[in-house]
Every structure is written in structure tokens, then in C-alpha cells.
Scaffold this motif. Structure first.
Motif, short mmCIF file in Angstrom:
data_model
loop_
_atom_site.label_atom_id
_atom_site.label_comp_id
_atom_site.label_asym_id
_atom_site.label_seq_id
_atom_site.Cartn_x
_atom_site.Cartn_y
_atom_site.Cartn_z
N SER A 309 35.01 16.79 -29.98
CA SER A 309 36.36 16.79 -29.65
C SER A 309 36.80 15.76 -28.72
CB SER A 309 36.71 18.22 -29.35
OG SER A 309 36.29 19.28 -30.10
N ALA A 310 36.09 15.52 -27.74
CA ALA A 310 36.60 14.67 -26.70
C ALA A 310 36.57 13.19 -27.09
CB ALA A 310 35.34 14.70 -25.29
N MET A 311 35.63 12.88 -28.08
CA MET A 311 35.61 11.40 -28.76
C MET A 311 37.10 11.30 -29.74
SD MET A 311 33.18 9.65 -27.87
CE MET A 311 33.24 8.28 -29.15
N LYS A 312 37.51 12.49 -30.17
CA LYS A 312 38.74 12.22 -30.93
C LYS A 312 40.04 11.69 -29.97
CE LYS A 312 37.37 15.60 -34.29
NZ LYS A 312 37.86 16.96 -34.96
N HIS A 313 39.95 12.07 -28.79
CA HIS A 313 40.84 11.52 -27.65
C HIS A 313 40.20 10.87 -26.54
CE1 HIS A 313 44.76 13.76 -29.35
NE2 HIS A 313 43.65 14.38 -30.13
N GLU A 314 39.49 9.79 -27.02
CA GLU A 314 38.48 9.31 -25.92
C GLU A 314 39.24 9.07 -24.40
OE1 GLU A 314 34.76 6.09 -25.79
OE2 GLU A 314 36.20 6.17 -27.58
N TRP A 315 40.10 8.36 -24.49
CA TRP A 315 40.47 7.85 -23.17
C TRP A 315 41.39 8.46 -22.59
CZ3 TRP A 315 37.40 3.94 -22.39
CH2 TRP A 315 36.69 3.42 -23.38
N PHE A 316 42.33 9.09 -23.12
CA PHE A 316 43.29 10.01 -22.24
C PHE A 316 43.32 11.60 -22.41
CE2 PHE A 316 45.42 5.76 -23.27
CZ PHE A 316 45.83 5.44 -22.16
N GLY A 317 42.21 11.97 -23.29
CA GLY A 317 42.17 13.39 -23.23
C GLY A 317 43.32 14.24 -24.00
N TYR A 318 43.26 15.38 -23.92
CA TYR A 318 44.26 16.32 -24.96
C TYR A 318 45.32 16.65 -23.87
CZ TYR A 318 40.95 16.91 -28.60
OH TYR A 318 40.23 16.51 -29.62
N GLY A 319 45.37 16.18 -22.60
CA GLY A 319 46.32 16.53 -21.53
C GLY A 319 45.73 17.66 -20.90
N TYR A 320 46.08 17.62 -19.40
CA TYR A 320 45.24 18.53 -18.53
C TYR A 320 45.60 19.97 -18.89
CZ TYR A 320 43.38 20.86 -14.29
OH TYR A 320 42.60 21.42 -13.42
N GLY A 321 44.58 21.05 -19.25
CA GLY A 321 44.75 22.40 -19.45
C GLY A 321 45.41 22.57 -20.80
N ALA A 322 45.24 21.53 -21.65
CA ALA A 322 45.82 21.65 -23.00
C ALA A 322 44.95 21.63 -24.25
CB ALA A 322 46.86 20.40 -23.16
N PHE A 323 43.81 22.18 -23.69
CA PHE A 323 42.59 22.19 -24.73
C PHE A 323 42.29 23.56 -25.02
CE2 PHE A 323 38.41 22.24 -26.71
CZ PHE A 323 38.33 21.22 -27.77
N TRP A 324 42.05 24.50 -24.14
CA TRP A 324 41.57 25.74 -24.34
C TRP A 324 42.85 26.55 -23.93
CZ3 TRP A 324 36.89 25.81 -26.38
CH2 TRP A 324 35.79 24.87 -26.35
N ASP A 325 42.81 27.80 -24.22
CA ASP A 325 43.69 28.67 -23.89
C ASP A 325 45.21 28.39 -24.27
OD1 ASP A 325 42.13 30.66 -23.19
OD2 ASP A 325 42.04 29.94 -20.91
N VAL A 326 45.21 27.76 -25.38
CA VAL A 326 46.63 27.28 -25.61
C VAL A 326 47.36 28.08 -26.98
CG1 VAL A 326 46.12 24.96 -25.29
CG2 VAL A 326 45.43 26.01 -27.80
N GLY A 327 46.83 29.36 -27.12
CA GLY A 327 47.39 30.28 -28.24
C GLY A 327 46.51 30.40 -29.35
N PHE A 328 46.56 31.80 -29.97
CA PHE A 328 45.54 32.20 -31.18
C PHE A 328 45.72 30.87 -32.14
CE2 PHE A 328 44.88 33.96 -35.06
CZ PHE A 328 43.73 34.83 -34.90
N ALA A 329 47.05 30.63 -32.61
CA ALA A 329 47.16 29.64 -33.79
C ALA A 329 46.51 28.19 -33.43
CB ALA A 329 48.42 29.50 -34.22
N ASP A 330 46.55 27.71 -32.02
CA ASP A 330 46.01 26.42 -31.77
C ASP A 330 44.79 26.55 -31.19
OD1 ASP A 330 48.40 24.95 -32.76
OD2 ASP A 330 49.43 26.22 -31.04
#
Length: 450
Positions: A309-330
Motif C-alpha cells: 500500500s505504501a509503494m502506491k503512494h511512495e513519496w508523499f503517503g496518503y496524508g497524515y491520519g488518512a489511511f486507517w479509520d477513514v470510515g467503513f466504505a473506505d
């Protein structure tokens, strides 16, 4: 020129120094700094709502109480920082990497897949970090700070042990004692850090009564740690105490210790080489031989998922706090096919990578994660150097030894748990305080007249 002419002129700079020192330290400073210190420690190690396990929806929405507490601590830290702005600038210069990581976390709102979550969670990280930095720059006396920290953490351990007796249904889980906390691993971290604080504080004691208190606290904390059955924290504590013993031996033996250390390292290298040859360089066989569970309780599968998952957004990430606990659908695990324990896990059960380096990589990218690692390594270097030197104020050496040990264990701990620059985490909070404290300098005092 006579002595009568010299004395008045010599007295002028003393008066100015005394005046400037008084201006730099208002009468209200010490009680306000103590308030910030104890409020920060209470927030970190007891919390606003102990025993409460938040639901997935509540974690997404965030707690208004936590947000108000974080902002309040932040504003209180500004009050403390203003008279110590010179010390703050020094901390920013020496700990630039830590401040840069905090800035990148906030900036990641720009590219976050959930900017509303990122701005809220990154702002909380910055607020609590500001409180920790405010505590650090406001420290006058290292020994007094160590004593306050020792006293508070010992009280926390006593409260946790009392809960085991008074309220076992709440304090004991199926897999170990968790005390005030949501799970046993958090309790293990608190106990491990407290033992290190107590042992180093004891070595700074000049009286036998103080040493007795320090030993009693270390034993109580160790007992609580054993009750938690947190194997990672137990193993790290043993390693940390061994490294601390090496510090002490180096101070006592001097050059002779260097010879002993060289012999020990040579023996260790030889033993590792023999093990590799014996197992024919098969690393899985080595893990099976020395580790009870080579999958680390299924973490290997989680680590593989986090890495891809990290390699898909290797250089900047998904955003701080925006990977886990983002809601059931996501939720990221909903995309996995069922059939494995990870794919079959209920949404929200897994909300970290159980590896601090992969976790931070997911949040803010690879480069920022490397900067974060460097910030801890650099702080360990400063603390180690100042623990060995003797130029600091009395009582500073045990504190810097404690800082070096806690930070070193922090880096190791993040191989199996995610605490590196994580918001609302007991280990992350205290590490921010200790990193900032490595820039501590004795606060200037007015010179006495002859």
C-alpha cells in the motif's frame, strides 16, 4: 586605578544580569510550567476517558473532548515558551528534523485523500507536540524534572496495580493485564518506560532513602510489566538495562571497558557467523529456531499489505491520519479478498501497520519517514554525548542516560508496533518531550557578588 574605582563598575553588569534574569523568568513561570508538565503527563498516561474503547465511527468523527484538551495544552505551552523563546529557537535549530516532520504532517492535508481527517489529526499531533516541547524548554533543573517525572510515573504504576486488585474485570484482559489502557501492549510500554526512568533516577540519588524509593518503584513497575505479558516490552527492557549497565561500566572502568567491549563485539560477530553457517544462511530456519512465532502473530501478512500500500503512494503517503479509520466504505482492508485472517478481519479491528516505519510511510511518505528516523537518531547521539560528558549541571547525566535509552528502545519498539510520531500515543508523546530536552542548557542565573 584603585580598588574603590573598580568595585562600582564591576557591580553594574551583575545588576543588569540579575534584572534581565528576573525579566526572563516571571514569578508565575514555575507554577505554570508545573501545570503544563502534569497536565501533559495526565493526558498522556491516564487520559481523559480511561477504560473507554472507542468505536470505528467515533474514531472517524473524533472526540471533541480530546480536541479541546489538545488545543488547551497547546495554548498553555505558548505561555511557557514565550519567556523561553531563546531556548525554543535552540531546540528548533538542533531538532530541525522533528519540527520538519510536524510541518510535513500538516502540509500533507494538501495531497491527502481525506483532507478533513488529515487537518484534524495532524493539528492534534502538532498541539500535543507543542505541549511536550513547552515542557522541555521550560525545564530549569534537570534533577528536579527527573524527580517529578519519576514521582508521576510511579503513581501511575501504583494506580494500575490497584485497579488489578479493585477492578479486575476492567484491568485484566484475556491475554494480559491492561490496567487503565485499552490493551496490554500500551500498558507494557508505560511499565517499560517507568522502569527506565526509575533506574536512572536511582543512580542520581545521593541518599539511601532515595535509592530505596527508586528501587521500589523499579520493582513495582517490573512486576506490572510482567503482569501485562507484553513480550516486546519485556525483551526491550532487558536490552535497555543491559545497555545502561554498559554506560555505567564505561564510566567506572574507562579504557579497560573499551577492551572488554571489543572482546564482546568480536564474540557476538563470531556467534552470528556460526549461526548463519549452521543454518546454511536460511533465515526462515533461523527465525523458527530462535523465535516462537516466525510470523510475529500474523504481522508478516499485515506488513506485506502495508508495504504494498505504501509503494502506491511512495513519496508523499496518503496524508497524515488518512489511511486507517477513514470510515467503513473506505477502509483499506475491505479491498482484500476473504480467506486470510487479514481479509476476514472486521472493519476497524486493524487500524495500524504494527510497524512504526511502515505506518509513518503510509501517512507522510518515504522521505519524511527517513527524516523522522533521523530525528530520533540525532537526539540519541546528543543525549549519549551529554550523558558521557561532565560539563552539564548536577543531576543532568542520569536524565540524558534515560533519554538515550528510551529513544533507542523507541526505535526498536517500532519494528513491531506503530508509535513513531503517532498522535495520542503514550510512547510518541514522551519521545517528543525527550527529543526536545536533548537541547536543554542550564538556565542562566545572576552571579553572586564577591
Amino acid at each position: 586605578m584603585t580598588a574603590a574605582h573598580v568595585a562600582p563598575s564591576a557591580a553594574v553588569p551583575r545588576a543588569r544580569t540579575r534584572k534581565s534574569s528576573a525579566a526572563a523568568q516571571p514569578a508565575w513561570f514555575t507554577p505554570v510550567h508545573d501545570l503544563l508538565l502534569y497536565a501533559f503527563l495526565e493526558y498522556t498516561y491516564i487520559g481523559l476517558t480511561p477504560f473507554t474503547i472507542t468505536s470505528v465511527d467515533n474514531r472517524v468523527e473524533g472526540s471533541p473532548l480530546v480536541q479541546v484538551a489538545g488545543v488547551s495544552l497547546c495554548f498553555l505551552s505558548f505561555v511557557v515558551m514565550w519567556p523561553r523563546r531563546g531556548q525554543l529557537l535552540l531546540a528548533m535549530r538542533e531538532n530541525w528534523a522533528m519540527f520538519l516532520v510536524l510541518a510535513i504532517s500538516l502540509a500533507s492535508t494538501v495531497w491527502s485523500q481525506f483532507p478533513d481527517l488529515t487537518i484534524r489529526r495532524a493539528a492534534l499531533l502538532v498541539c500535543i507536540s507543542a505541549a511536550a516541547i513547552g515542557v522541555a524548554v521550560g525545564v530549569d533543573n534537570m534533577r528536579a524534572f527527573h524527580t517529578k517525572l519519576f514521582g508521576f510515573m510511579t503513581a501511575v504504576i501504583i494506580i494500575n496495580l490497584a485497579l488489578v486488585v479493585v477492578w479486575p474485570a476492567q484491568a485484566i484482559s484475556d491475554i494480559g493485564v491492561k490496567g487503565l489502557y485499552i490493551q496490554k501492549n500500551v500498558a507494557g510500554i508505560v511499565a517499560m518506560v517507568t522502569v527506565v526512568i526509575a533506574v536512572t533516577w536511582t543512580f542520581g540519588c545521593a541518599s539511601w532513602s532515595g535509592r530505596f524509593l527508586g528501587i521500589a518503584s523499579a520493582l513495582l513497575s517490573t512486576f506490572f510489566l510482567v503482569l501485562t505479558d507484553s513480550k516486546t516490552s519485556i525483551g526491550l527492557l532487558v536490552l535497555g538495562l543491559a545497555i545502561g549497565a554498559m554506560f555505567y561500566a564505561a564510566q567506572k572502568l574507562g579504557p579497560r571497558f573499551a577492551l572488554l567491549a571489543f572482546a564482546g563485539v568480536a564474540a557476538l560477530v563470531a556467534a552470528i557467523g556460526a549461526i548463519l553457517i549452521f543454518f546454511d544462511f536460511d533465515y526462515y530456519k533461523i527465525l523458527v529456531a530462535f523465535v516462537a512465532d516466525p510470523t510475529f502473530t500474523g504481522r508478516n501478512e499485515l506488513w506485506a499489505f502495508a508495504y504494498h500500500s505504501a509503494m502506491k503512494h511512495e513519496w508523499f503517503g496518503y496524508g497524515y491520519g488518512a489511511f486507517w479509520d477513514v470510515g467503513f466504505a473506505d477502509d483499506p482492508l475491505r479491498k482484500l479478498e476473504p480467506g486470510t485472517w487479514l481479509g476476514d478481519s472486521p472493519v476497524g479491528l486493524i487500524n495500524q501497520a504494527h510497524n512504526g516505519y511502515l505506518e509513518l510511510w503510509l501517512h507522510i511518505g518515504l522521505i519524511a519517514t527517513l527524516i523522522a528516523i533521523w530525528s530520533v537518531f540525532a537526539a540519541i547521539g546528543r543525549a549519549t554525548r551529554r550523558a558521557i560528558e561532565t560539563r552539564d549541571a548536577p543531576g543532568a547525566r542520569p536524565v540524558f542516560t534515560m533519554i538515550a535509552l528510551v529513544l533507542f528502545l523507541h526505535l526498536l519498539h517500532n519494528f513491531t508496533e506503530a508509535t513513531l510520531y503517532m498522535r495520542n500515543n503514550p510512547y510518541a508523546n514522551i519521545v517528543t518531550l525527550l527529543i526536545a530536552l536533548t537541547s536543554w542548557r542550564p538556565f542562566p542565573r545572576p552571579k553572586r557578588s564577591a
